[in-house]
Design an enzyme around this catalytic site. Sequence first.
Site, mmCIF file in Angstrom:
data_model
loop_
_atom_site.group_PDB
_atom_site.id
_atom_site.type_symbol
_atom_site.label_atom_id
_atom_site.label_comp_id
_atom_site.label_asym_id
_atom_site.label_seq_id
_atom_site.Cartn_x
_atom_site.Cartn_y
_atom_site.Cartn_z
ATOM 1 N N ASP A 88 86.403 -0.849 66.110
ATOM 2 C CA ASP A 88 86.228 -1.467 67.428
ATOM 3 C C ASP A 88 87.546 -2.149 67.796
ATOM 4 O OD1 ASP A 88 83.651 -0.876 66.460
ATOM 5 O OD2 ASP A 88 82.760 -2.484 67.649
ATOM 6 N N LYS A 149 82.088 -0.345 75.082
ATOM 7 C CA LYS A 149 81.342 -1.568 74.776
ATOM 8 C C LYS A 149 81.396 -2.518 75.969
ATOM 9 C CE LYS A 149 81.582 -3.679 70.870
ATOM 10 N NZ LYS A 149 82.077 -4.391 69.656
ATOM 11 N N LYS A 178 77.992 1.185 72.995
ATOM 12 C CA LYS A 178 77.572 0.174 72.034
ATOM 13 C C LYS A 178 77.390 -1.150 72.762
ATOM 14 C CE LYS A 178 79.042 -2.442 67.937
ATOM 15 N NZ LYS A 178 80.064 -2.617 66.881
#
Length: 220
Positions: A88, A149, A178
């Site tokens: 990430d 995200k 996500k």
Amino acid sequence: MASYIQHTKIDPDATRDEMIAHAREAVTHGFNAAMVPASWLPVVVAELEGTGVEVATALDFPTVGVMTSAGKAAEAAEIARLGADQLDIGVQVGWLKSGRYDDFREDIAGVVRACGLPVKVMLELPLLTDAEKEAAVELAMEAGASFLKNASSGQIETANPASVRYLVDRAREGVRVKASGSIKSYRQGLELLRAGASLLGTSAGLAIISDSGDESTVSY
């Protein structure tokens, strides 16, 4: 529910024994991945080898946009070498707001090229105007992002179905979403999955799967 959760522990004072316990929890409960600081990757990778639980970490985080692009790419390569399965990353919000779109895209693309891992891009949606949100989503996908995200943590946004749907509606084929940020309860997790999230990032995984989480539950 557990199979969608990236079981997160990024406390700066976490010990080796605590990181091993965290990894074992991920196996015991069938979480999708253990999300841990890159400095603990060797320990957690060794603990999870052969279990089917993936190892994830984050870069340019928890304060996003503070690393150089070259430094980010170099760290991404080292993270891959240490055995992480997923990464990430924070983005350069200030560059986006300054109209430096090519630099914003290349910052992400450099990480994607350097690590060869699925890269999840923390877009920090609440910090962006409507036009900036649209640009950020497109630029992240052009750079090779595997996941979009909504935010890096609950300090930016509490994960919610509206933000998830926003990203799902704009994601190209093969790009997933996500959800992240103060996910505390089974009900909240279910709402995010129904909105189209493929993964949930949370430190409250145990409370969520036991359906014991509430507003007093701590989650980042």
